[in-house]
Design an enzyme around this catalytic site. Sequence first.
Site, PDB file in Angstrom:
ATOM      1  N   GLY A 118     -11.407 -22.119  75.530  1.00 56.79           N
ATOM      2  CA  GLY A 118     -11.903 -23.478  75.559  1.00 56.79           C
ATOM      3  C   GLY A 118     -12.151 -24.040  74.173  1.00 56.79           C
ATOM      4  O   GLY A 118     -12.624 -25.168  74.031  1.00 56.79           O
ATOM      5  N   ASP A 119     -11.855 -23.239  73.149  1.00 51.07           N
ATOM      6  CA  ASP A 119     -12.028 -23.687  71.762  1.00 51.07           C
ATOM      7  C   ASP A 119     -10.984 -22.968  70.922  1.00 51.07           C
ATOM      8  O   ASP A 119     -10.006 -22.454  71.453  1.00 51.07           O
ATOM      9  CB  ASP A 119     -13.463 -23.400  71.287  1.00 51.07           C
ATOM     10  CG  ASP A 119     -13.961 -24.423  70.261  1.00 51.07           C
ATOM     11  OD1 ASP A 119     -13.174 -24.776  69.371  1.00 51.07           O
ATOM     12  OD2 ASP A 119     -15.117 -24.859  70.357  1.00 51.07           O
ATOM     13  N   ASP A 120     -11.169 -22.915  69.612  1.00 55.91           N
ATOM     14  CA  ASP A 120     -10.180 -22.306  68.743  1.00 55.91           C
ATOM     15  C   ASP A 120      -9.935 -20.849  69.132  1.00 55.91           C
ATOM     16  O   ASP A 120     -10.876 -20.088  69.382  1.00 55.91           O
ATOM     17  CB  ASP A 120     -10.648 -22.364  67.290  1.00 55.91           C
ATOM     18  CG  ASP A 120     -10.908 -23.788  66.818  1.00 55.91           C
ATOM     19  OD1 ASP A 120     -10.078 -24.670  67.129  1.00 55.91           O
ATOM     20  OD2 ASP A 120     -11.938 -24.014  66.162  1.00 55.91           O
TER      21      ASP A 120
END
Length: 505
Positions: free
Chosen positions: A285-287
């Site tokens: 959901g992110d890097d």
Amino acid sequence: MVFDEHSKRQASINTWCLSVVAPNTFLTMNCFQMAKAIQLLVLVVGVGVAILSGVECRKARILESFDYSAISCRAHSASIEDFGGVGDGATLNTQAFQQAVNHLSQYASDGGAQLFVPAGKWLTGSFNLTSHFTLYLHKDAILLASQDINSWPVVDPLPSYGHGRDAAGGRYISLIFGTNLTDVVVTGENGTIDGQGALWWQQFHRKKLKYTRPYLIEIMHSENVQISNLTLVNSPSWNVHPVYSSNVIVQGLTILAPVTSPNTDGINPDSCTNTRIEDNYIVSGDDCIAVKSGWDEYGISYGMPTKHLIIRRLVCVSPYSAAIALGSEMSGGIQDVRAQEITAINTESGVRIKTAVGRGGYVKDIYVKGMNLHTMKWVFWITGNYGSHADNHYDPNALPEIKGINYRDIVAENVSMAGRLEGISGDPFTGICMSNVTIAMAAKAKKYPWSCVEVEGITSGVVPRPCDLLPDQGEQELGMCDFPSDSLAVEAMELQTCSFRMNYF
């Protein structure tokens, strides 16, 4: 039997192919093709293991016996069941894990010790590791993080951050935690660590948390660290966080989280020296990988950079973030990062540099080679206006230095915008080099493929043609932006073949 015993990891990837990339048929099919290739490899290995296991049974020698790769082997072995652990998914095993680690710590100077977690569901809160120690998870072992938020200890913010990431105060300690350690291994046969993060994500969105969410694995102030061959799912926040450490290997992880989950970064090397991150598959959901070194005035004061970092053979899916991010917390500096053989599918950007006025620090000597990108918003994204300050006490005169950013041998398709490069007024980002880059734009791509402000650099063999601030040097310069040919010290860290033997009779 072989199919039953060795299909667990593949089933999880199949599930995520459907949940993450659907309804995009093209991406789903590509994901399944990759899954089938992995399944074939698992089957071949599984047949060999089954044959060997049959020999062992006929000789009736040892009930629990396996080999694995690690930076160090151990002279002593134990199972979590020896300390009262119960793998029924309901019994809380926090005390059993901590007692096991404490007991095995006595062997640190006598060849070290390894703790085996057998098949089962092992509910636990946070526990601390020790030096000269290995935590090993069976392929059917699942560590389940406790969902009783009140039972999680709270520790101070990191000194290079001075502030919690979610809230002003401290932070909940990570599920598996260690500090001031030497020679520590967390590994397995793709056993699972499940952070059961949905409760934490819900509380975060509702702004109900008093402290920063825990990570799954965090190792601090340590050296000679290995985290490998595990499946990490549904972390409350970041998954793997080595910080203030050196000689770190993160290898062979499958990291899965819903693409809408908040801040579920995959692997975040933070103020670390000599780190090797390789052969990882991340849906986030992110890097997927975020390189960090402290936040604003706190990171400047702490002054501990991340340097000599290798990232290779990464497969990433993250529709709202980057395959590799440098920053935004980079105030201690980031230098000598070498990334190659990167595959990103349905990911917002390839390599993104995030910084801002007040960050200070530097990002320099960055080398990226061999990226294969499918469905991107931006291939290149450098941001000088990324806000998100720790507090209002940052120095507005602390300008970051961004220079020596090298990209070569990159192929991308279905791209909305080739590059968005935004330096800071009066503080241009310099030494940007791009060579041998082919970008196929999407049917509904932006009208202008490049946007460049306050940057300086050169290009060669880049399609579509870059902005005027990155002038083309001609085909004779295709050898520029070269990847370093020297070896880093972390590459000399070799894995040994270690054995676990336990006879229950």
